[in-house]
Design a protein around this motif. Structure first.
Motif, PDB file in Angstrom:
ATOM      1  N   ALA A 191      60.718 -17.433  21.416  1.00 22.79           N
ATOM      2  CA  ALA A 191      61.436 -16.287  21.981  1.00 22.79           C
ATOM      3  C   ALA A 191      61.059 -16.113  23.443  1.00 22.79           C
ATOM      4  O   ALA A 191      60.062 -16.671  23.912  1.00 22.79           O
ATOM      5  CB  ALA A 191      61.100 -15.021  21.182  1.00 22.79           C
ATOM      6  N   PRO A 192      61.836 -15.332  24.182  1.00 22.05           N
ATOM      7  CA  PRO A 192      61.465 -15.040  25.568  1.00 22.05           C
ATOM      8  C   PRO A 192      60.094 -14.372  25.641  1.00 22.05           C
ATOM      9  O   PRO A 192      59.702 -13.634  24.753  1.00 22.05           O
ATOM     10  CB  PRO A 192      62.571 -14.075  26.031  1.00 22.05           C
ATOM     11  N   GLY A 193      59.389 -14.645  26.712  1.00 23.19           N
ATOM     12  CA  GLY A 193      58.065 -14.077  26.901  1.00 23.19           C
ATOM     13  C   GLY A 193      57.364 -14.768  28.048  1.00 23.19           C
ATOM     14  O   GLY A 193      58.002 -15.328  28.944  1.00 23.19           O
ATOM     15  N   PHE A 194      56.050 -14.761  28.019  1.00 24.03           N
ATOM     16  CA  PHE A 194      55.252 -15.248  29.137  1.00 24.03           C
ATOM     17  C   PHE A 194      55.586 -16.687  29.502  1.00 24.03           C
ATOM     18  O   PHE A 194      55.790 -17.027  30.665  1.00 24.03           O
ATOM     19  CB  PHE A 194      53.765 -15.110  28.805  1.00 24.03           C
ATOM     20  N   PHE A 195      55.626 -17.564  28.508  1.00 18.88           N
ATOM     21  CA  PHE A 195      55.801 -18.980  28.819  1.00 18.88           C
ATOM     22  C   PHE A 195      57.243 -19.319  29.178  1.00 18.88           C
ATOM     23  O   PHE A 195      57.480 -20.237  29.959  1.00 18.88           O
ATOM     24  CB  PHE A 195      55.297 -19.840  27.663  1.00 18.88           C
ATOM     25  N   LEU A 235      65.136 -18.338  19.684  1.00 17.94           N
ATOM     26  CA  LEU A 235      65.724 -17.017  19.521  1.00 17.94           C
ATOM     27  C   LEU A 235      66.234 -16.570  20.876  1.00 17.94           C
ATOM     28  O   LEU A 235      65.463 -16.493  21.830  1.00 17.94           O
ATOM     29  CB  LEU A 235      64.695 -16.011  19.000  1.00 17.94           C
ATOM     30  N   ALA A 236      67.528 -16.288  20.963  1.00 13.31           N
ATOM     31  CA  ALA A 236      68.105 -15.921  22.250  1.00 13.31           C
ATOM     32  C   ALA A 236      69.274 -14.983  22.039  1.00 13.31           C
ATOM     33  O   ALA A 236      70.070 -15.173  21.124  1.00 13.31           O
ATOM     34  CB  ALA A 236      68.562 -17.157  23.013  1.00 13.31           C
ATOM     35  N   PRO A 237      69.406 -13.939  22.873  1.00 13.60           N
ATOM     36  CA  PRO A 237      70.516 -13.003  22.733  1.00 13.60           C
ATOM     37  C   PRO A 237      71.851 -13.709  22.862  1.00 13.60           C
ATOM     38  O   PRO A 237      72.101 -14.415  23.835  1.00 13.60           O
ATOM     39  CB  PRO A 237      70.308 -12.022  23.893  1.00 13.60           C
ATOM     40  N   GLY A 238      72.702 -13.556  21.874  1.00 11.91           N
ATOM     41  CA  GLY A 238      74.022 -14.169  21.942  1.00 11.91           C
ATOM     42  C   GLY A 238      73.997 -15.673  21.797  1.00 11.91           C
ATOM     43  O   GLY A 238      75.042 -16.307  21.838  1.00 11.91           O
TER      44      GLY A 238
END
Length: 324
Positions: A191-195, A235-238
Motif C-alpha cells: 500500500a502507499p506509505g513511506f517506501f 492496493l491502490a485507489p481505483g
C-alpha cells in the motif's frame, strides 16, 4: 461462543492515512469473505510497527478458548515474521495460536502486479521494486517474486531494493538513465506509505538530474517514449495502473465502516519509520526523508472502492486455511 477459529490480520503499519485506509479496506474485504464462508468469528487487525494495536494486544484480545491464526499482511518473511511474530507466539504460552505464511511470493501477486503495468514495449526494461530487508530470507522471497512476474509477463524482470538487498533500485534507475530506454517499475509494496513515497522521490530526483544534464548528454528525460514509469502498489485507489503519484498524509483514518468487524481501528500514534528493522531506510544508499510527507491531502474517504484485488483476498483466505 462458537468453535470457529479467531483471526489476527497483522500488517506492517504505516503513518500514511491513505495506506491505513487501504489496509483497513483489505481487512474488511477479507472479513466479509471469511464470514460469508463460515470460516472465522472474531477478527482483529493489528500491526508489527508504527500503529496500534500491536501483536501482543491482538493475541490478548482474541478469545482464548479456540484456535487463533495470525495471518501476516506482509509480502515477504523477514525480521517481523522471524523475530517479532515468533516472539509474540512464544509469549502466548500454551494457547493454540498459529502463524500463517506471508502473502508472497505467489503467482496471483504476479498477476496483480502485471495488471498494474502499462502496455509494455519491446525496448522496455522491467524491474520489480521491493522494500528490501536486513534478513536475506526476505530478499530471496522478493527475488522469487521477480521470477514469478517474469513468468507472468513472458520477459526478463530484474529486482531492485529500496533498502537492503543486493541491487539498489537507485542504481538501476541511474544506470537506465545512461541507456535511455524506458524503465517500467512494478511496485511490490502492499500500500502507499513511506517506501512508496521514497520510490517516487528517487524517480523524481532522477528526472530532475536528467533534465539538468549538459546539452551533450543524451536527452533521456524529456522524451515521452523514454523515462521511468512507477506502477501503483498492490492496493491502490481505483486500481489505476499508471496514474499520477499519490500524496500521503497523517489525516483521519477511515475505519468507520469496519466497526464491529475490525476491532479498534489503528490509532494516530506515529513511529519513526527508520525504526523499521525489516525495511530500514538507513540502509538505502539514496538517503531517505526523516518522516513521511505531512502536507494536507484529500480526505481518503471514497478512495477505497475497487482498491482491493479479489486475488489478494483469495491469498489471505488460503494462508488461513493452510495454517488450520
Amino acid at each position: 461462543m462458537t468453535g470457529l477459529p479467531s483471526l489476527g490480520l497483522i500488517s506492517h503499519g504505516t503513518s500514511s492515512a491513505l495506506g491505513q485506509s487501504l489496509i483497513e479496506a483489505l481487512a474488511e474485504a477479507v472479513i466479509d469473505d471469511l464470514r460469508a464462508r463460515g470460516l472465522v468469528d472474531e477478527v482483529m487487525l493489528g500491526h508489527v510497527d508504527v500503529q496500534d494495536p500491536g501483536v501482543d494486544e491482538v493475541i490478548d484480545r482474541l478469545p482464548a478458548d479456540r484456535p487463533a491464526v495470525l495471518v501476516p499482511l506482509l509480502l515477504s518473511p523477514g525480521y517481523h515474521v522471524h523475530v517479532d511474530l515468533a516472539e509474540a507466539l512464544e509469549g502466548a504460552g500454551d494457547r493454540d495460536i498459529r502463524l500463517a505464511s506471508t502473502l508472497g511470493p505467489d503467482p496471483r501477486l504476479a498477476r496483480i502486479l502485471a495488471e498494474r503495468l502499462p502496455r509494455l514495449r519491446d525496448g522496455d526494461e522491467v524491474v520489480l521494486a521491493a522494500a528490501g530487508s536486513s534478513d536475506e530470507r526476505a530478499n530471496a522471497s522478493c527475488e522469487e517474486m521477480g521470477r514469478l512476474l517474469a513468468d507472468e509477463l513472458g520477459r526478463a524482470v530484474s529486482v531492485g531494493f529500496l533498502a537492503g538487498g543486493s541491487a539498489p533500485l537507485k542504481a538501476i534507475v541511474e544506470q537506465n538513465r545512461q541507456i535511455g530506454s524506458r524503465l517500467v517499475i512494478a511496485n511490490y509494496l502492499l500500500a502507499p506509505g513511506f517506501f512508496d513515497d521514497l520510490a517516487r522521490t528517487l524517480i523524481s530526483e532522477a528526472d530532475s538530474s536528467a533534465e539538468s544534464a549538459p546539452a551533450s548528454a543524451p536527452d533521456v528525460g524529456s522524451d515521452a517514449e523514454q523515462g521511468t514509469v512507477l506502477a501503483s502498489p498492490l492496493l491502490a485507489p481505483g486500481a489505476d495502473p499508471v496514474g499520477p503519484s499519490v500524496a500521503h498524509s497523517a489525516g483521519p483514518s477511515v475505519a468507520d465502516s469496519a466497526a464491529g468487524s475490525v476491532a479498534d481501528s489503528p490509532g494516530s500514534s506515529v513511529a519513526d519509520p527508520t525504526a523499521n528493522r525489516d525495511e530500514n531506510p538507513a540502509a538505502n544508499p539514496a538517503g531517505s526523508p526523516a518522516a513521511e510527507p505531512s502536507a494536507p491531502t484529500p480526505d481518503p474517504r471514497g478512495t477505497r472502492a475497487d482498491a482491493v484485488p479479489a486475488g489478494l483476498v483469495d491469498i489471505v483466505r488460503d494462508r488461513l486455511l493452510e495454517a488450520l
